[in-house]
Design an enzyme around this catalytic site. Structure first.
Site, short mmCIF file in Angstrom:
data_model
loop_
_atom_site.label_atom_id
_atom_site.label_comp_id
_atom_site.label_asym_id
_atom_site.label_seq_id
_atom_site.Cartn_x
_atom_site.Cartn_y
_atom_site.Cartn_z
N HIS A 123 -10.79 6.52 4.48
CA HIS A 123 -9.78 4.64 3.61
C HIS A 123 -8.95 5.47 2.61
O HIS A 123 -9.53 5.58 1.36
CB HIS A 123 -10.93 3.92 3.82
CG HIS A 123 -10.43 2.72 3.51
ND1 HIS A 123 -9.90 1.96 2.42
CD2 HIS A 123 -10.28 1.83 4.13
CE1 HIS A 123 -8.97 1.05 3.12
NE2 HIS A 123 -9.42 0.69 3.89
N ASP A 200 -19.26 6.15 -0.02
CA ASP A 200 -18.02 5.14 0.09
C ASP A 200 -19.01 5.17 1.43
O ASP A 200 -19.17 5.08 2.77
CB ASP A 200 -16.67 5.59 0.70
CG ASP A 200 -16.26 4.57 1.60
OD1 ASP A 200 -16.25 3.52 1.48
OD2 ASP A 200 -14.66 4.62 1.34
N GLN A 203 -18.43 1.31 5.54
CA GLN A 203 -18.74 0.93 6.70
C GLN A 203 -20.29 1.70 7.18
O GLN A 203 -20.96 1.94 8.68
CB GLN A 203 -17.98 1.93 7.90
CG GLN A 203 -16.32 1.80 7.80
CD GLN A 203 -15.89 -0.20 8.47
OE1 GLN A 203 -17.20 -0.35 8.87
NE2 GLN A 203 -15.46 -0.48 7.81
N LYS A 226 -18.48 -6.71 3.81
CA LYS A 226 -19.07 -5.47 5.36
C LYS A 226 -20.68 -5.76 5.93
O LYS A 226 -20.31 -5.33 6.83
CB LYS A 226 -18.37 -3.98 5.12
CG LYS A 226 -17.00 -4.35 4.18
CD LYS A 226 -16.36 -3.70 5.83
CE LYS A 226 -15.11 -3.19 4.42
NZ LYS A 226 -13.81 -2.71 5.07
N CYS A 366 -5.79 1.41 6.83
CA CYS A 366 -5.47 2.13 5.23
C CYS A 366 -5.72 4.05 5.62
O CYS A 366 -6.59 3.83 4.56
CB CYS A 366 -6.47 1.52 4.37
SG CYS A 366 -5.89 -0.29 4.10
N1 PMP Z 1 -13.84 2.30 2.92
C1 PMP Z 1 -14.12 2.21 3.24
C2 PMP Z 1 -14.55 3.08 5.15
C3 PMP Z 1 -13.48 0.69 4.49
O1 PMP Z 1 -13.71 0.75 5.52
C4 PMP Z 1 -13.19 -0.04 3.75
C5 PMP Z 1 -12.81 -1.61 4.55
N2 PMP Z 1 -11.93 -1.47 5.15
C6 PMP Z 1 -12.96 0.33 2.79
C7 PMP Z 1 -13.19 1.54 1.45
C8 PMP Z 1 -12.08 -1.03 1.38
O2 PMP Z 1 -13.24 -2.21 1.24
P1 PMP Z 1 -12.73 -3.09 0.77
O3 PMP Z 1 -11.25 -3.29 1.18
O4 PMP Z 1 -14.08 -4.41 1.01
O5 PMP Z 1 -12.24 -2.39 -1.19
#
Ligand code: PMP
Length: 415
Positions: A123, A200, A203, A226, A366
């Site tokens: 991401h 990270d 997920q 999440k 993203c």
């Molecule tokens: N890393 C991963 C794997 C994600 O899926 C996401 C959210 N789509 C993020 C980071 C970013 O999370 P946040 O927007 O809550 O900071």
């Protein structure tokens, strides 16, 4: 597996509403999971009975708010199996947590000529902070490539992680193709060359048991939203010695020990990273979300979601003109699946599904470098949580057939 789905769904009244006059099938959990009643009630109760500023007060309400906020920190520590609540920093989100590590720690350990290793599937929030750090330090950002099924190519990982590597940063579960990544093996590879592993967990946290000590992660980041908590609260776990070494990146009230006209010293971690009034109600909501998930058990949730994916994946794969990205074996996945319908832009597919009450995401998620590798600009993406049921899966599959029929004028009898 017998799963108390009715009991669980009763805690998510949002799921009962109709969308575009259709039954709602909420399948965008990878973006944000819905909050159960115990979470919204905990936040309401905090505002109704305890609301005041933490850490500063000598009066009862403030002490109660502090106890609730610090109690939530302890819940996060237990949830992740961190050794101490002091290893848990409250942030705004995964994004803020990863930026904090990249700036507060990365700037200390990454220098000119060094290397940072991430995967192609990251991401942007686990990519751009490292790209920027590499640019600041004169270091190189390198990528672990993926195999055709979307899982990490560990030969590529072994080639990329070298004596020059200072940081390896990967998602535990990918947010597009849903692959569960071999984090423990990567921790070993990183540590063998003296590098640090940043995970990270955005997920992963609401879908499988996480044990940061077993993973041997140096840092672990995730977002509350999440996993059923409110938005605006996130977590950074760090090994205690590393948090001690790490610099704050925000300065202000709460995080200082002593301030003079010309100097300042910091409190110990985690408070040195929490400048200003924190998101108290968000932390309390996160504590309630953790209690909620633990009531069912993360291992049980993983098994249940696996059953949903074991139903969804083969049906998606069997649909003519539908491309599915990532592992075809549900055992290699979390609860996320990206797909495209031939001849149809994913935004049209998602808009068509929305008209049928099926909420899925469409876009680059993203993860633009991954999209470039896949040779697409965007995909549709469905993702499950503990409250999804077989009807949601059926509604998605039937919805895709209807959308194909509508946009591509295909007869359903051909399928
Ligand atoms: N890393 C991963 C794997 C994600 O899926 C996401 C959210 N789509 C993020 C980071 C970013 O999370 P946040 O927007 O809550 O900071």
């Amino acid at each position: 597996m017998s799963w108390p789905i009715n009991e669980i769904r009763a805690d998510f009244p949002i799921l009962d509403q109709r969308i575009n006059e259709e039954r709602l099938a909420y399948l965008d959990n990878a973006a944000t999971m819905q909050s159960p009643l115990p979470v919204t009630r905990a936040v309401d109760a905090y505002y109704a009975t305890t609301h005041s500023n933490v850490h500063r007060g000598v009066y009862t309400l403030s002490n109660q708010a502090t106890a609730a906020y610090e109690g939530a920190r302890q819940k996060v520590a237990t949830f992740l199996n961190a050794a101490s609540a002091n290893d848990i920093v409250f942030t705004r989100s995964t994004t803020e947590s990863l930026n904090l590590v990249a700036c507060g720690f990365g700037d200390l350990v990454v220098h000119a000529g060094d290397e940072i290793v991430i995967s192609v599937a990251e991401h942007h929030s686990n990519l751009i902070p490292w790209q920027q750090l590499a640019a600041r330090a004169g270091a190189t950002l390198k990528y672990i490539e993926l195999k055709t099924d979307g899982t990490f190519d560990m030969t590529s990982a072994a080639a990329q992680i070298t004596s020059k590597t200072k940081i390896v940063a990967v998602a535990q579960v990918g947010n597009v193709m849903g692959a569960i990544n071999p984090v423990t093996a990567l921790a070993q590879m990183a540590h063998q060359v003296g590098a640090y592993l940043v995970v990270d967990g955005a997920q992963a946290v609401s879908h499988l048991p996480v044990d940061v000590q077993q993973l041997d992660a140096d840092f672990y980041a995730f977002s509350g939203h999440k996993m059923g908590a409110p938005t605006g609260i996130g977590v950074l776990y760090g090994k205690p010695a590393l948090l001690e070494q790490m610099d704050p990146v925000q300065y202000g009230g709460e995080m200082i020990s002593q301030v003079t006209r010309t100097t300042a010293t910091w409190k110990a971690a985690p408070l040195k990273f929490e400048a200003g009034t924190p998101n108290i109600s968000g932390a309390i909501g996160l504590g309630a979300a953790i209690d909620y998930l633990q009531q069912y058990g993360l291992a049980n949730i993983q098994t249940y979601e696996h059953e949903l994916m074991a139903s969804l994946l083969p049906q998606l794969l069997a649909l003519p003109g539908v491309t599915v990205y990532g592992p075809t074996d549900p055992a290699l996945r979390g609860g996320v699946v990206a797909f495209n319908i031939d001849g149809l832009h994913p935004h049209d597919a998602a808009t068509g599904l929305d008209l049928l009450g099926v909420e899925v995401r469409a876009g680059h998620h993203c993860a633009q470098p991954l999209m470039q590798d896949l040779g697409v600009s965007a995909t549709a993406r469905a993702s499950v949580a503990l409250y999804n049921n077989q009807t949601d899966i059926d509604q998605l599959i039937d919805g895709i057939k209807q959308v194909k029929e509508f946009f591509l004028h295909e007869s359903r009898s051909n399928e």
